[in-house]
Design a protein around this motif. Sequence first.
Motif, PDB file in Angstrom:
ATOM      1  N   ALA A  85      25.185 -13.905   4.460  1.00 27.43           N
ATOM      2  CA  ALA A  85      25.229 -15.239   5.066  1.00 27.43           C
ATOM      3  C   ALA A  85      25.647 -16.283   4.032  1.00 27.43           C
ATOM      4  O   ALA A  85      26.513 -17.123   4.305  1.00 27.43           O
ATOM      5  CB  ALA A  85      23.868 -15.586   5.659  1.00 27.43           C
ATOM      6  N   VAL A  86      25.053 -16.211   2.840  1.00 22.12           N
ATOM      7  CA  VAL A  86      25.394 -17.168   1.781  1.00 22.12           C
ATOM      8  C   VAL A  86      26.854 -17.004   1.370  1.00 22.12           C
ATOM      9  O   VAL A  86      27.574 -18.001   1.203  1.00 22.12           O
ATOM     10  CB  VAL A  86      24.431 -17.015   0.577  1.00 22.12           C
ATOM     11  N   ASP A  87      27.299 -15.760   1.240  1.00 21.44           N
ATOM     12  CA  ASP A  87      28.708 -15.531   0.901  1.00 21.44           C
ATOM     13  C   ASP A  87      29.630 -16.177   1.927  1.00 21.44           C
ATOM     14  O   ASP A  87      30.643 -16.784   1.570  1.00 21.44           O
ATOM     15  CB  ASP A  87      29.011 -14.030   0.794  1.00 21.44           C
ATOM     16  N   PHE A  88      29.288 -16.057   3.205  1.00 25.73           N
ATOM     17  CA  PHE A  88      30.121 -16.664   4.249  1.00 25.73           C
ATOM     18  C   PHE A  88      30.083 -18.189   4.168  1.00 25.73           C
ATOM     19  O   PHE A  88      31.126 -18.839   4.185  1.00 25.73           O
ATOM     20  CB  PHE A  88      29.674 -16.206   5.637  1.00 25.73           C
ATOM     21  N   PHE A  89      28.879 -18.762   4.084  1.00 31.82           N
ATOM     22  CA  PHE A  89      28.748 -20.220   4.085  1.00 31.82           C
ATOM     23  C   PHE A  89      29.496 -20.891   2.931  1.00 31.82           C
ATOM     24  O   PHE A  89      29.930 -22.027   3.061  1.00 31.82           O
ATOM     25  CB  PHE A  89      27.282 -20.646   3.998  1.00 31.82           C
ATOM     26  N   PHE A  90      29.628 -20.189   1.827  1.00 31.59           N
ATOM     27  CA  PHE A  90      30.263 -20.800   0.659  1.00 31.59           C
ATOM     28  C   PHE A  90      31.564 -20.087   0.288  1.00 31.59           C
ATOM     29  O   PHE A  90      32.033 -20.177  -0.836  1.00 31.59           O
ATOM     30  CB  PHE A  90      29.249 -20.871  -0.496  1.00 31.59           C
ATOM     31  N   SER A  91      32.150 -19.439   1.287  1.00 31.74           N
ATOM     32  CA  SER A  91      33.445 -18.776   1.109  1.00 31.74           C
ATOM     33  C   SER A  91      34.578 -19.773   1.304  1.00 31.74           C
ATOM     34  O   SER A  91      34.397 -20.850   1.888  1.00 31.74           O
ATOM     35  CB  SER A  91      33.603 -17.653   2.138  1.00 31.74           C
ATOM     36  N   GLU A  92      35.745 -19.392   0.842  1.00 31.19           N
ATOM     37  CA  GLU A  92      36.949 -20.202   1.055  1.00 31.19           C
ATOM     38  C   GLU A  92      37.194 -20.369   2.554  1.00 31.19           C
ATOM     39  O   GLU A  92      37.541 -21.452   3.021  1.00 31.19           O
ATOM     40  CB  GLU A  92      38.146 -19.524   0.374  1.00 31.19           C
ATOM     41  N   GLU A  93      36.980 -19.297   3.320  1.00 31.18           N
ATOM     42  CA  GLU A  93      37.217 -19.329   4.767  1.00 31.18           C
ATOM     43  C   GLU A  93      36.393 -20.416   5.451  1.00 31.18           C
ATOM     44  O   GLU A  93      36.890 -21.156   6.294  1.00 31.18           O
ATOM     45  CB  GLU A  93      36.866 -17.965   5.372  1.00 31.18           C
ATOM     46  N   PHE A  94      35.125 -20.543   5.086  1.00 32.13           N
ATOM     47  CA  PHE A  94      34.241 -21.493   5.753  1.00 32.13           C
ATOM     48  C   PHE A  94      34.285 -22.878   5.115  1.00 32.13           C
ATOM     49  O   PHE A  94      34.274 -23.886   5.814  1.00 32.13           O
ATOM     50  CB  PHE A  94      32.793 -20.963   5.739  1.00 32.13           C
ATOM     51  N   ALA A  95      34.334 -22.921   3.796  1.00 31.39           N
ATOM     52  CA  ALA A  95      34.133 -24.182   3.091  1.00 31.39           C
ATOM     53  C   ALA A  95      35.399 -24.986   2.811  1.00 31.39           C
ATOM     54  O   ALA A  95      35.315 -26.158   2.467  1.00 31.39           O
ATOM     55  CB  ALA A  95      33.400 -23.919   1.769  1.00 31.39           C
ATOM     56  N   ALA A  96      36.547 -24.373   2.960  1.00 32.31           N
ATOM     57  CA  ALA A  96      37.786 -25.066   2.606  1.00 32.31           C
ATOM     58  C   ALA A  96      38.107 -26.181   3.602  1.00 32.31           C
ATOM     59  O   ALA A  96      37.843 -26.053   4.796  1.00 32.31           O
ATOM     60  CB  ALA A  96      38.941 -24.085   2.557  1.00 32.31           C
ATOM     61  N   PRO A  97      38.681 -27.272   3.110  1.00 35.29           N
ATOM     62  CA  PRO A  97      39.118 -28.322   4.031  1.00 35.29           C
ATOM     63  C   PRO A  97      40.275 -27.806   4.884  1.00 35.29           C
ATOM     64  O   PRO A  97      40.955 -26.862   4.512  1.00 35.29           O
ATOM     65  CB  PRO A  97      39.591 -29.434   3.092  1.00 35.29           C
ATOM     66  N   GLY A  98      40.455 -28.402   6.035  1.00 37.03           N
ATOM     67  CA  GLY A  98      41.586 -28.000   6.847  1.00 37.03           C
ATOM     68  C   GLY A  98      41.380 -28.218   8.322  1.00 37.03           C
ATOM     69  O   GLY A  98      40.492 -28.955   8.757  1.00 37.03           O
ATOM     70  N   ASN A  99      42.220 -27.553   9.098  1.00 39.43           N
ATOM     71  CA  ASN A  99      42.265 -27.758  10.542  1.00 39.43           C
ATOM     72  C   ASN A  99      40.970 -27.395  11.249  1.00 39.43           C
ATOM     73  O   ASN A  99      40.608 -28.040  12.229  1.00 39.43           O
ATOM     74  CB  ASN A  99      43.431 -26.976  11.149  1.00 39.43           C
ATOM     75  N   ASP A 100      40.271 -26.349  10.789  1.00 33.31           N
ATOM     76  CA  ASP A 100      39.019 -25.991  11.451  1.00 33.31           C
ATOM     77  C   ASP A 100      38.028 -27.146  11.398  1.00 33.31           C
ATOM     78  O   ASP A 100      37.305 -27.399  12.359  1.00 33.31           O
ATOM     79  CB  ASP A 100      38.398 -24.735  10.832  1.00 33.31           C
ATOM     80  N   ASN A 101      37.992 -27.860  10.274  1.00 33.75           N
ATOM     81  CA  ASN A 101      37.096 -29.015  10.172  1.00 33.75           C
ATOM     82  C   ASN A 101      37.489 -30.094  11.177  1.00 33.75           C
ATOM     83  O   ASN A 101      36.629 -30.720  11.793  1.00 33.75           O
ATOM     84  CB  ASN A 101      37.116 -29.605   8.762  1.00 33.75           C
ATOM     85  N   VAL A 102      38.775 -30.314  11.346  1.00 37.53           N
ATOM     86  CA  VAL A 102      39.256 -31.308  12.312  1.00 37.53           C
ATOM     87  C   VAL A 102      38.812 -30.907  13.714  1.00 37.53           C
ATOM     88  O   VAL A 102      38.345 -31.740  14.500  1.00 37.53           O
ATOM     89  CB  VAL A 102      40.795 -31.449  12.250  1.00 37.53           C
ATOM     90  N   VAL A 103      38.923 -29.619  14.024  1.00 39.24           N
ATOM     91  CA  VAL A 103      38.532 -29.125  15.344  1.00 39.24           C
ATOM     92  C   VAL A 103      37.032 -29.294  15.557  1.00 39.24           C
ATOM     93  O   VAL A 103      36.590 -29.776  16.604  1.00 39.24           O
ATOM     94  CB  VAL A 103      38.981 -27.659  15.525  1.00 39.24           C
ATOM     95  N   VAL A 104      36.232 -28.901  14.569  1.00 41.43           N
ATOM     96  CA  VAL A 104      34.773 -29.040  14.691  1.00 41.43           C
ATOM     97  C   VAL A 104      34.400 -30.505  14.895  1.00 41.43           C
ATOM     98  O   VAL A 104      33.602 -30.832  15.787  1.00 41.43           O
ATOM     99  CB  VAL A 104      34.047 -28.448  13.458  1.00 41.43           C
TER     100      VAL A 104
END
Length: 191
Positions: A85-104
């Motif tokens: 879980a920690v690996d996911f939360f602080f991974s590039e996939e989850f933490a990187a800025p980008g379009n997913d943040n805009v969607v959320v």
Amino acid sequence: MARPSVAEERVGQIVEATIRTIAAEGITGASLGRIAEEAGMSRGHVRHFVGNREELLRESARRFYYEGTEGESILPAGTADVAGAVDFFFSEEFAAPGNDNVVVLGFVEAARSDPALADLLVSAYQGTHVLLARLLAAEHPGAEPEDCDSVAYGVVGIALHNVFLSDIASAATGTETARTAAERLIATLPS
């Protein structure tokens, strides 16, 4: 494996077009007309397959949050321990800025006026919190359940804080600092 129905394929295409439109135009720019154009369909076809804009946003959020995840959680399917879980939360996939943040952020904005969408978003994040608390309790049998719950809440809060700030602050240093804070919080639990 059975081939998906044409209706299911169309709904999938419309949802993908919705996500792309929100990412490009923001939630206010994600009109049925623009989504239909992005999907390569008429507005009438979009309404036929998904209903009105609110229904479309709900279905898009449901798929955005839950496809490939662990139940009613934003954690990926197969997340079996706290380290995963920690690996996911602080991974590039989850933490990187980008379009997913805009969607959320678009879904959050739309949820302010749509209680059903708000319930869906709250459920996704509460489900994540509950799953993480269960994982913490399994790995820290000496910890009180309410302590595991509090730590899970804190870790999810740290992860989301990091994600939302990553669009306007340095993700490189912020993510490392956020992960360290989450790991220190987890370390407060007895074994």
